[in-house]
Design a protein around this motif. Structure first.
Motif, PDB file in Angstrom:
ATOM      1  N   ILE A  49      12.776 -18.358 -27.195  1.00  0.00           N
ATOM      2  CA  ILE A  49      11.667 -18.887 -26.411  1.00  0.00           C
ATOM      3  C   ILE A  49      11.027 -17.780 -25.577  1.00  0.00           C
ATOM      4  O   ILE A  49       9.790 -17.673 -25.493  1.00  0.00           O
ATOM      5  CB  ILE A  49      12.145 -20.045 -25.508  1.00  0.00           C
ATOM      6  CG1 ILE A  49      12.619 -21.236 -26.357  1.00  0.00           C
ATOM      7  CG2 ILE A  49      11.060 -20.471 -24.540  1.00  0.00           C
ATOM      8  CD1 ILE A  49      11.568 -21.831 -27.257  1.00  0.00           C
ATOM      9  N   LEU A  50      11.849 -16.927 -24.982  1.00  0.00           N
ATOM     10  CA  LEU A  50      11.317 -15.841 -24.155  1.00  0.00           C
ATOM     11  C   LEU A  50      10.538 -14.840 -25.000  1.00  0.00           C
ATOM     12  O   LEU A  50       9.468 -14.364 -24.593  1.00  0.00           O
ATOM     13  CB  LEU A  50      12.457 -15.145 -23.417  1.00  0.00           C
ATOM     14  CG  LEU A  50      12.044 -14.038 -22.441  1.00  0.00           C
ATOM     15  CD1 LEU A  50      11.144 -14.601 -21.338  1.00  0.00           C
ATOM     16  CD2 LEU A  50      13.275 -13.373 -21.838  1.00  0.00           C
ATOM     17  N   GLU A  51      11.043 -14.522 -26.177  1.00  0.00           N
ATOM     18  CA  GLU A  51      10.336 -13.577 -27.054  1.00  0.00           C
ATOM     19  C   GLU A  51       8.960 -14.107 -27.442  1.00  0.00           C
ATOM     20  O   GLU A  51       7.969 -13.372 -27.450  1.00  0.00           O
ATOM     21  CB  GLU A  51      11.165 -13.292 -28.315  1.00  0.00           C
ATOM     22  CG  GLU A  51      10.530 -12.265 -29.228  1.00  0.00           C
ATOM     23  CD  GLU A  51      11.359 -11.957 -30.465  1.00  0.00           C
ATOM     24  OE1 GLU A  51      11.008 -10.993 -31.190  1.00  0.00           O
ATOM     25  OE2 GLU A  51      12.338 -12.678 -30.727  1.00  0.00           O
ATOM     26  N   VAL A  52       8.878 -15.394 -27.745  1.00  0.00           N
ATOM     27  CA  VAL A  52       7.587 -15.997 -28.086  1.00  0.00           C
ATOM     28  C   VAL A  52       6.660 -15.975 -26.871  1.00  0.00           C
ATOM     29  O   VAL A  52       5.464 -15.678 -26.990  1.00  0.00           O
ATOM     30  CB  VAL A  52       7.787 -17.430 -28.615  1.00  0.00           C
ATOM     31  CG1 VAL A  52       6.452 -18.154 -28.754  1.00  0.00           C
ATOM     32  CG2 VAL A  52       8.507 -17.402 -29.962  1.00  0.00           C
ATOM     33  N   ALA A  53       7.195 -16.274 -25.689  1.00  0.00           N
ATOM     34  CA  ALA A  53       6.385 -16.244 -24.470  1.00  0.00           C
ATOM     35  C   ALA A  53       5.874 -14.838 -24.188  1.00  0.00           C
ATOM     36  O   ALA A  53       4.712 -14.653 -23.782  1.00  0.00           O
ATOM     37  CB  ALA A  53       7.201 -16.761 -23.288  1.00  0.00           C
ATOM     38  N   GLY A 110       3.619 -15.482 -17.883  1.00  0.00           N
ATOM     39  CA  GLY A 110       2.383 -16.228 -17.710  1.00  0.00           C
ATOM     40  C   GLY A 110       2.314 -17.501 -18.529  1.00  0.00           C
ATOM     41  O   GLY A 110       1.323 -18.242 -18.455  1.00  0.00           O
ATOM     42  N   ALA A 111       3.342 -17.765 -19.328  1.00  0.00           N
ATOM     43  CA  ALA A 111       3.370 -18.969 -20.159  1.00  0.00           C
ATOM     44  C   ALA A 111       3.910 -20.149 -19.359  1.00  0.00           C
ATOM     45  O   ALA A 111       4.459 -19.993 -18.269  1.00  0.00           O
ATOM     46  CB  ALA A 111       4.232 -18.724 -21.392  1.00  0.00           C
ATOM     47  N   LYS A 112       3.753 -21.348 -19.923  1.00  0.00           N
ATOM     48  CA  LYS A 112       4.291 -22.559 -19.325  1.00  0.00           C
ATOM     49  C   LYS A 112       5.287 -23.200 -20.285  1.00  0.00           C
ATOM     50  O   LYS A 112       5.170 -23.064 -21.513  1.00  0.00           O
ATOM     51  CB  LYS A 112       3.178 -23.562 -19.010  1.00  0.00           C
ATOM     52  CG  LYS A 112       2.209 -23.073 -17.938  1.00  0.00           C
ATOM     53  CD  LYS A 112       2.884 -22.894 -16.587  1.00  0.00           C
ATOM     54  CE  LYS A 112       1.885 -22.695 -15.451  1.00  0.00           C
ATOM     55  NZ  LYS A 112       1.125 -21.435 -15.549  1.00  0.00           N
ATOM     56  N   LEU A 113       6.268 -23.908 -19.689  1.00  0.00           N
ATOM     57  CA  LEU A 113       7.359 -24.495 -20.462  1.00  0.00           C
ATOM     58  C   LEU A 113       7.430 -25.998 -20.234  1.00  0.00           C
ATOM     59  O   LEU A 113       7.509 -26.459 -19.092  1.00  0.00           O
ATOM     60  CB  LEU A 113       8.692 -23.850 -20.045  1.00  0.00           C
ATOM     61  CG  LEU A 113       9.939 -24.315 -20.796  1.00  0.00           C
ATOM     62  CD1 LEU A 113       9.993 -23.674 -22.179  1.00  0.00           C
ATOM     63  CD2 LEU A 113      11.209 -23.965 -20.015  1.00  0.00           C
TER      64      LEU A 113
END
Length: 687
Positions: free
Chosen positions: A50-54, A98-101
């Motif tokens: 998930i972090l890599e995609v973000a 800067g992404a949202k989860l």
């Protein structure tokens, strides 16, 4: 970046939460933050993905769905407080991108729960059923709106959930959402009035036959989903955003009967008229976004489109729904970024959902933004690594337990969700490594070797790289496979790998000082002493351009034979499939979404299929076959294509192997693209 893509990179809001762009990583089982089909815990592998995609510029990320009641060990998701503390410690790292989860929560699977042979035994043996209950309470896990058949097995039916059980689930959603909010998660998504999962089973008339407050009327059928969002809002506050995973149209004709694109049929689930009413009703209940596609488990190819489905297959229905609601709408399902950008620009959708492409290349959005789309490793929609839940006549889910417990891996990217064992480690002793064979296996081995610091040299007997994958990617609908082939060829150029074309190697003795990788593929299997077999056209010869007549008999109804039959039918020819087994595509590793599409397409288009039938003779203009009773019959045809499989064809046999030599691809063991790429990666890492 291509100017046409710019609308995808504009901000938008879900409730009061601003999302930096319109690209949404939609949820996939296996990319979970709290584990998948195991005891709940903060899952570092899922978090790393998930972090890599973000970090690679996705705007909104939805990890794998989390059952509020874990099917394994009967855990309620809100009970383990430590994992929420671990999540809270991780969230600042995530938010720095800067992404949202939004974490996706599910009530479960009901009649869609993927049953295996082991589960059939546990359920139908009274002693084992009681003994296994603390680990896997199948009676509870598979309970549905009403008694109904399981999607995968006739031996494990679903009972009706009690009202007390329903209300316990409602409370669990609220408790779990509160813990997620406290941990810093930006919102939650409720899964799902979607895909025929448990909540959807309550909404669908062909499943829900209840006569209490959760059945009958429209309001009663949607009550479960409404009570969940009301409970989350009660506990977390009205401003905490709640998305809903939502199937616009069920595309379903009945139990285990989907409706194909363009097919005229009578909808037994949610048609568009009801969908508009339901979307408004769910919006008014408190949902802040609809994350949309189509289908149910009975029509699985809509929610998990195989390569045979049209691109953007759900977009028109989602766009039509968007006109009737005031909350944001996301569309997923084989989305093309440029088409998605145009739809966003027109205001007909608010966000574009992508899933499997992130498994194939977690950096694809970053590459798209940099104008380097040719460097994106494409998803080929095969489901071999991410979702190979397989079903054919006589078996429930025919999937290895290891695969069942490790979803969301990728056939074309050995590293995805496997970085504990698949990661590039630089060599301290660079070597020249000879790779004999320039197919996908040979190129993957060479790519990994080069990244590690070795000097691979490929020797390919033909005039182009690709091997049998050239034929395998030839059908008209296999553009994504051709993109993958071009990606590999480009990697060879970009990495500066030495390649010798038109150079067959028959004696490896000249390379005895070097490490050697044999990647010479397989050769066709023949049907023993079948009279006239020399008149047949081998599958790869056809795929490479060999002409065939109008009526074509395909000998072999596995995946390759069925795909060739599909291609012939698309061309307007008349395929006839002859298969010895009692079902088409009766093989492991082929996802039900893929196989059911082909089986149902053949039935809809009246493609002639002969099961439990063997070929006995081939003549000019016809073949002679034997049915399961042993009776002979004739099939008139202009051409015959042999699709009966392949056998390894190593240039060096096993008994001639030396200590500095290894095999990759089909010359070791005939498999699929996943087995070819993963083994090539592993062999290259051992040198």
């Amino acid at each position: 970046m291509d100017k046409n893509l710019e609308p995808l990179f504009t901000p938008w809001k879900i409730g009061n939460v601003e999302i930096k762009n319109r690209i949404v990583l939609t949820s996939m089982g296996g990319t979970d933050l709290f584990g998948w089909m195991e005891k709940n815990h903060f899952d570092e592998a899922g978090a790393d993905f998930i972090l890599e995609v973000a970090q690679n510029n996705a705007g909104l990320l939805l990890p794998g769905c989390q059952p509020v009641y874990n099917p394994m060990y009967g855990q309620w998701l809100h009970k383990n407080k430590k994992m929420y503390k671990d999540l809270a410690e991780w969230m600042p790292k995530f938010h720095a991108t800067g992404a949202k989860l939004f974490v996706q929560l599910t009530a479960g699977f009901g009649r869609s729960f993927t049953v295996s042979p082991m589960m059939e035994k546990l359920y139908n043996n009274g002693f084992l059923r009681v003994l296994s209950r603390p680990v896997m309470d199948l009676d509870k896990i598979t309970a549905s709106a009403s008694p109904s058949p399981n999607r995968w097995s006739d031996k494990l039916p679903s009972r009706e959930m009690t009202v007390a059980e329903i209300q316990e689930f409602v409370k669990a959603f609220g408790k779990t959402a509160a813990l997620l909010k406290e941990a810093g998660v930006d919102g939650v998504e409720v899964h799902a009035v979607h895909e025929g999962y448990l909540l959807d089973q309550f909404t669908l008339g062909y499943v829900n036959k209840r006569t209490d407050q959760y059945g009958g009327s429209f309001e009663n059928r949607y009550r479960f989903a409404v009570e969940i969002v009301q409970e989350i809002k009660r506990v977390c506050g009205k401003d905490y955003p709640v998305s809903l995973r939502y199937s616009v149209i069920s595309k379903t004709k009945g139990f285990r009967q989907g409706a194909l694109p363009g097919e005229e049929y009578e909808e037994v689930g949610r048609d568009f008229e009801e969908s508009v009413r339901a979307a408004k009703y769910l919006q008014d209940a408190g949902y802040d976004m609809l994350n949309c596609d189509n289908g149910t488990y009975d029509a699985w190819y809509w929610a998990h489109p195989p390569i045979y489905m049209p691109e953007n297959c759900n977009l028109s229905d989602v766009e039509a729904l968007r006109r009737h609601v005031d909350i944001p709408v996301v569309c997923a399902g084989r989305m093309d970024p440029k088409v998605a950008a145009d739809a966003v620009d027109k205001g007909s959708i608010d966000g574009a959902g992508f899933a499997r492409q992130f498994l194939a290349d977690p950096e694809w959005v970053t590459k798209l933004m940099a104008g380097k789309s040719e460097d994106i490793r494409p998803c080929i929609l095969c489901h071999n690594g991410c979702f190979n839940m397989c079903h054919y006549k006589g078996v429930p889910n025919d999937q290895d337990l290891y695969d069942s417990l490790h979803l969301a891996r990728c056939a074309v990217n050995a590293e995805t969700m496997q970085k504990d064992k698949h990661h590039i480690k630089k060599t301290g002793h660079p070597k020249k490594v000879i790779v004999i064979g320039g197919g996908i296996g040979g190129m993957e081995a060479a790519r990994v070797l080069k990244l590690r610091g070795h000097e691979p040299v490929i020797y390919e007997k033909s005039g182009e790289l690709g091997g049998t994958f050239i034929a395998a990617s030839a059908e008209s609908y296999k553009g994504k496979l051709r993109e993958l082939l071009e990606w590999y060829r480009r990697q060879m150029e970009e990495l500066g790998i030495e390649v010798h074309l038109n150079t067959p190697i028959k004696d490896v003795g000249r390379f005895w000082r070097s490490d050697i990788i044999i990647a010479t593929g397989a050769k066709p299997r023949f049907l023993g002493n079948t009279p006239g077999q020399e008149k047949m056209i081998e599958a790869c010869d056809y795929l490479r351009g060999r002409e065939v007549g109008q009526r074509v008999a395909i000998i072999g109804g596995g995946l390759s034979g069925c795909e060739i039959a599909y291609e012939l039918a698309l061309q307007g020819k008349t395929p006839i499939i002859v298969e010895m087994k009692d079902d088409l595509i009766s093989q492991k590793g082929v996802c039900l979404a893929n196989s059911s599409y082909l089986r149902e397409w053949f039935a809809l288009h009246n493609v002639e299929v002969h099961l439990e039938t063997g070929l006995s003779e081939v003549w000019d203009g016809y073949i002679i076959c034997n049915d399961k009773k042993g009776d002979s019959f004739r099939i008139d045809c202009d051409s015959v294509i042999s699709c009966v499989g392949y056998i390894p064809n190593p240039v060096v046999k096993e008994n001639e192997k030396t200590s500095n030599m290894d095999y990759v691809g089909d010359c070791k063991e005939v498999g699929n693209l996943r087995s070819v790429i993963w083994r090539a990666y592993e062999v290259a890492m051992r040198i």
